[in-house]
Write an enzyme that holds these catalytic residues in place. Sequence first.
Site, mmCIF file in Angstrom:
data_model
loop_
_atom_site.group_PDB
_atom_site.id
_atom_site.type_symbol
_atom_site.label_atom_id
_atom_site.label_comp_id
_atom_site.label_asym_id
_atom_site.label_seq_id
_atom_site.Cartn_x
_atom_site.Cartn_y
_atom_site.Cartn_z
ATOM 1 N N SER A 1 8.572 5.602 -11.934
ATOM 2 C CA SER A 1 8.001 4.367 -11.476
ATOM 3 C C SER A 1 6.507 4.033 -12.047
ATOM 4 O O SER A 1 5.879 3.019 -12.025
ATOM 5 C CB SER A 1 7.774 4.438 -9.870
ATOM 6 N N ASP B 1 -0.221 0.874 -3.461
ATOM 7 C CA ASP B 1 0.901 1.177 -2.283
ATOM 8 C C ASP B 1 0.994 2.727 -2.114
ATOM 9 O O ASP B 1 0.074 3.406 -2.478
ATOM 10 C CB ASP B 1 2.451 0.513 -2.746
ATOM 11 N N HIS C 1 1.295 4.491 -5.582
ATOM 12 C CA HIS C 1 1.254 4.181 -6.926
ATOM 13 C C HIS C 1 -0.191 3.747 -7.038
ATOM 14 O O HIS C 1 -0.720 2.657 -6.134
ATOM 15 C CB HIS C 1 2.085 3.269 -7.410
#
Length: 373
Positions: free
Chosen positions: A44, A336, A339
């Site tokens: 991610s 978040d 991340h």
Amino acid sequence: MALIISSLFHFGFFVLVAHFATPIVCIISSHERPQAALFVFGDSLFDPGNNNYINTTTDFQVNWWPYGESFFNYPTGRASDGRLIPDFIAEYASLPLIPPYFQIGRQHFVHGVNFASGGSGCLAETNRGFVIDLKTQLKYFKNVAKVLKKKVGATESKQILSNAVYIFSTGSNDYFAPLLTNSRFPYSDREYLQFIMGNLTSVLKGIYKEGGRKFVMLNLGPLGCVPTIRALNVQNGVKNGSCMEEITNLAKMFNSALPEMLKELEKQLSEYKYTIFNFFKVLAESIDNPTKYGFKISETACCGTGPFRGVFSCGGKRQVKEYELCKNVKDYLFFDSVHPTELAYQQYAELMWNGTPDVVAPYNLKSLFECST
Ligand SMILES: *[C@@H]1O[C@H](CO)[C@@H](O)[C@H](O)[C@H]1NC(C)=O
Ligand SMILES: *[C@@H]1O[C@H](CO)[C@@H](O)[C@H](O)[C@H]1NC(C)=O
């Protein structure tokens, strides 16, 4: 001191290549060459929206507001408020944004393709069924190489692939997944690490076999300090929500094995070059000393809920629906629960591009891009 000097003729220029034990700058050919392409692999940290196209769950997706709020103004599938490291690297290398694999038609990929998938690790077991694992990413890369060869011919495709830079962010989820799903592994830490390195090695070799030569690896950050893991620590009764040392120690083990593995490959593959970005160092520094990177808040996320906003609920589309969103995202290191923000990524990308050997070695990306193969 190990000093090997080899000389070779390249495009009619006499070129000296020196391999010191300490970082060096690779030799840049003065011959006009086309812009090096960028191929992106991993998790991610690098996924520009591939997971929008697969059958997965919202745990592995981020294609809703407020993701993308600072730059694209719409959710692209990037796990941040804006751009990610590969977006900045593409910009510095004068390339267009590198498209997600699932968005390429048959045309636009001479500048590279991004295969990264949020939630994936080096092991096929990691979040199996919900992500595109690294081996499958390699398979997709092989498809691209095949189509490229058909389109531009064998000679030119070989040149594009050997001149390209291959960048990886992978390994974190191999450690997060067992922890977050509370599953027990019948492996020792050492065995598990060997599987991870073994699987990573075979993917690097697979790319080399297709013609890839220049590799960039991020090492793992201090995994125990991301807001989600701090929140887990609070849940486990650690009152101040400090970093979870056990998982950070596993990241450190990975980080000491990584250069060994890459050095070993260098012995086996004659034209292979690699560099490592010390993501651990810059992320740990940003957490401990946020003002150095221009941040005010480095422990709590901008978007999420619970302690440290470490409950992964940003946007309210996952199991937990409630979430808070900070007012000034520029104050935050983490967007978040897991991340970093665009602003953090931008600073890290700059360090990768023209940083000094304490953060990126033996080459920074600027020289790796210019380097002849
Ligand atoms: C997608 O996943 C769900 C649950 O994992 C499954 O029931 C469904 O059949 C899958 N759909 C496709 C098209 O694979
Ligand atoms: C890759 O990982 C699996 C476990 O997921 C392991 O069984 C296998 O031996 C590993 N492959 C290599 C080449 O290390």
